[in-house]
Scaffold this motif. Structure first.
Motif, PDB file in Angstrom:
ATOM      1  N   LYS A 191      49.204  13.835  65.539  1.00  0.00           N
ATOM      2  CA  LYS A 191      50.355  14.697  65.298  1.00  0.00           C
ATOM      3  C   LYS A 191      50.307  15.315  63.913  1.00  0.00           C
ATOM      4  O   LYS A 191      49.737  14.735  62.996  1.00  0.00           O
ATOM      5  CB  LYS A 191      51.651  13.868  65.425  1.00  0.00           C
ATOM      6  CG  LYS A 191      52.037  13.517  66.854  1.00  0.00           C
ATOM      7  CD  LYS A 191      52.522  14.723  67.620  1.00  0.00           C
ATOM      8  CE  LYS A 191      52.882  14.423  69.066  1.00  0.00           C
ATOM      9  NZ  LYS A 191      54.145  13.727  69.227  1.00  0.00           N
ATOM     10  N   GLY A 192      50.942  16.473  63.766  1.00  0.00           N
ATOM     11  CA  GLY A 192      51.110  17.013  62.436  1.00  0.00           C
ATOM     12  C   GLY A 192      50.546  18.400  62.228  1.00  0.00           C
ATOM     13  O   GLY A 192      49.888  18.953  63.110  1.00  0.00           O
ATOM     14  N   ASN A 193      50.849  18.957  61.073  1.00  0.00           N
ATOM     15  CA  ASN A 193      50.249  20.242  60.716  1.00  0.00           C
ATOM     16  C   ASN A 193      48.857  19.989  60.135  1.00  0.00           C
ATOM     17  O   ASN A 193      48.420  18.838  60.018  1.00  0.00           O
ATOM     18  CB  ASN A 193      51.157  21.019  59.747  1.00  0.00           C
ATOM     19  CG  ASN A 193      51.479  20.235  58.488  1.00  0.00           C
ATOM     20  OD1 ASN A 193      50.862  19.203  58.231  1.00  0.00           O
ATOM     21  ND2 ASN A 193      52.434  20.703  57.723  1.00  0.00           N
ATOM     22  N   ASP A 194      48.209  21.050  59.786  1.00  0.00           N
ATOM     23  CA  ASP A 194      46.838  20.931  59.320  1.00  0.00           C
ATOM     24  C   ASP A 194      46.731  19.985  58.121  1.00  0.00           C
ATOM     25  O   ASP A 194      45.862  19.104  58.077  1.00  0.00           O
ATOM     26  CB  ASP A 194      46.335  22.337  58.949  1.00  0.00           C
ATOM     27  CG  ASP A 194      44.885  22.307  58.554  1.00  0.00           C
ATOM     28  OD1 ASP A 194      44.067  21.894  59.387  1.00  0.00           O
ATOM     29  OD2 ASP A 194      44.570  22.678  57.405  1.00  0.00           O
ATOM     30  N   LEU A 195      47.659  20.133  57.170  1.00  0.00           N
ATOM     31  CA  LEU A 195      47.641  19.280  55.978  1.00  0.00           C
ATOM     32  C   LEU A 195      47.780  17.803  56.347  1.00  0.00           C
ATOM     33  O   LEU A 195      47.050  16.944  55.847  1.00  0.00           O
ATOM     34  CB  LEU A 195      48.778  19.698  55.031  1.00  0.00           C
ATOM     35  CG  LEU A 195      48.979  18.818  53.795  1.00  0.00           C
ATOM     36  CD1 LEU A 195      47.771  18.892  52.871  1.00  0.00           C
ATOM     37  CD2 LEU A 195      50.245  19.232  53.041  1.00  0.00           C
ATOM     38  N   ALA A 196      48.714  17.509  57.229  1.00  0.00           N
ATOM     39  CA  ALA A 196      48.967  16.117  57.601  1.00  0.00           C
ATOM     40  C   ALA A 196      47.767  15.517  58.337  1.00  0.00           C
ATOM     41  O   ALA A 196      47.374  14.369  58.083  1.00  0.00           O
ATOM     42  CB  ALA A 196      50.226  16.024  58.465  1.00  0.00           C
TER      43      ALA A 196
END
Lengths: 344, 344
Positions: A191-196
């Motif tokens: 899960k998450g955005n690219d940064l995460a």
């Protein structure tokens, strides 16, 4: 520094209620905390406030000229006004005349001044602002960073925040093996955005951390995590929301509890208990943010700080000094730096 | 659709408490809201629950086979199980047999199914999930979007969220001239991360919106804003945090209020008032999220939804249907599309 009194340079001119509330908080801190406070700012104004307090305490006043105004662009302000109170306070740390700085002024300016005058700890790309929030578990708090220093982050910055937060949690907050989490939108590593997503991998591989996975919004105050890392945009939004929510809840209580005669009587009986609730919810009790990663201890307080917050911020500074948080970060960071820099 | 009863397809099998609580909420909605509910799922299980309720209501059951499990990857799950309840529910809308879908199942799967089966409204790049939160002002609510559909956004996506949110606020929530804000870390237009800075410019230039500037975390529940846009990462973290904070406050009240004999007596007297506080704070009262931008009305409810939340979600769906929110977005969007697509 351990055995001698911590010397705290307080920016007496920064903040919505400066210098009155700042000096009041500083006086109380010097009286109660066993610290030596240096008040940095306009001597006339500071002396006038001291006079009102009718105290026998002798606080050293270090003269400074002007402040960085809230609307000023931090970096250019810092450069244009070398004698501004925040700059003079940082210089005291640089010169070894103080161990830490506390300021409730322009936070961007405080950060810029710290970066320019004290520099970064070796191995740290970006300093972060950490803040400690109470959790559901009355005996546990959680350190969140970054809450506003870096709005656009790279994965390795967040990993550095985790390492610094881990040290702080261990040595200043006294947590044995801090459980570190990554603020995210789901529990799963997918899960998450690219940064995460990319930060997750780094944290998982970092053997100096006890990384226990993603922390969702609902987990922040659960007490399950000791340290939560995020970029400064999300962290700042979350922190300001959390502060406001506390106030909103107190207002709803004030509105709804005393309704009707039963309500008025009940609320009267509950006064002491309500005071305890206010203490658990109210953010002013919890001090300021710590600027981690610069080569000096800096506490960045709320612009709206009044004497109790200033007092708590000075206590926070003292604790960071007493527990050698800078040396701990330096050495801890050196140990894992090789591993960390290989990652990206 | 205005004059006839709205027909709502409810995914009876999705959610932690499906089908029991889902069917219970659907029954109440059909009885009280003047809607026609179609229950989509396993007929045996649905009938068994209906029997327990001993009701004379006749809800149409539309057979479906299986669900997308929480651990399944949405898109592949949706493709592998064409007869899963969420797919069958979407098909009902596609075929014109229902006006809206309500699901408390896998939210990613609901989104994927809506996208594949209903498609997007022309001109919208990315659908967003909007959610309505109560504010400090008991008479005002705030629509926040996106709260989880898009974790990595571009400025024009956020502009589209603003346009859709504006329509929804106007026509469904009945706000005359919705005040639109951009979630950010400071009031000034110069504040923010790269996404926020670039989105600010687009919103400022969009003449179809009353853009009143940045909303900080502390402003979200202030009542100053009717619509607040953000990327789905920040929005999701914020929403889940907000939900948890409400529960935490209620727990602190339960712990602290009844302490001592005065506390026990006071708390007893305050029971009705505490119930009203619970109502103002409790998220279950406020229904689900609306998936805006797909060519059909879809309400995505919490996985933990029980009957009251399901009832509220169906009411939300009915309101969206009754106020022709789809047509409004379509036509509003066509009007400003030329301007919007020029921006980036």
């Amino acid at each position: 520094m351990g055995s001698t009194q911590a010397r705290i340079a307080v920016d007496a001119m920064g903040g919505d209620f400066a210098p009155g509330e700042i000096v009041a908080g500083a006086l109380r801190a010097q009286a109660e905390l066993g610290v030596e406070v240096l008040l940095v700012g306009d001597p006339e104004q500071i002396k006038a406030v001291m006079k009102q307090h009718n105290t026998s305490l002798q606080l050293e006043i270090v003269p400074a000229e002007g402040i960085i105004e809230m609307h000023e662009e931090p970096l250019s302000g810092i450069r244009r006004k070398p004698k501004a109170s925040i700059n003079v306070a940082m210089d005291l740390v640089k010169q070894g005349r103080a161990d830490a700085v506390v300021s409730a002024g322009h936070s961007g300016a405080a950060m810029a001044s710290a970066l320019l005058r004290l520099g970064r700890i070796k191995g740290i790309d970006r300093p972060a602002i950490g803040t400690v929030l109470p959790t559901m578990d009355a005996n546990k708090s959680v350190l969140i960073l970054d809450v506003g220093a870096n709005v656009d982050c790279r994965p390795k910055f967040l990993e550095q925040f985790a390492v610094m937060g881990n040290v702080y949690s261990q040595y200043v907050l006294g947590v044995d093996q801090p459980k570190v989490g990554l603020l995210n939108i789901g529990e799963e590593s997918s899960k998450g955005n690219d940064l995460a997503l990319r930060t997750y991998e780094l944290l998982e591989q970092n053997s100096s951390l006890t990384f226990i996975g993603n922390a969702e919004g609902r987990d922040v105050l659960s007490g399950r995590f000791d340290v939560i890392v995020c970029d400064g945009f999300v962290g700042n939004v979350l922190l300001k929301f959390a502060e406001a929510v506390g106030e909103i809840l107190l207002q709803i209580l004030r509105e709804e509890l005393p309704r009707g005669w039963r309500g008025r009587l009940g609320a009267m009986l509950l006064k002491p208990n309500l005071r305890r609730i206010k203490q658990r919810v109210d953010h002013a009790e919890h001090g300021g943010g710590l600027l981690l990663g610069v080569d000096g201890i800096c506490i960045i307080s709320h612009g709206s700080s009044q004497a109790p917050s200033v007092f708590n911020a000075i206590r926070l500074a003292k604790e960071a000094v007493d527990h050698d948080v800078l040396d701990r970060i330096r050495s801890q960071y050196q140990k894992i730096q090789a591993a960390a820099t290989n990652e990206e």
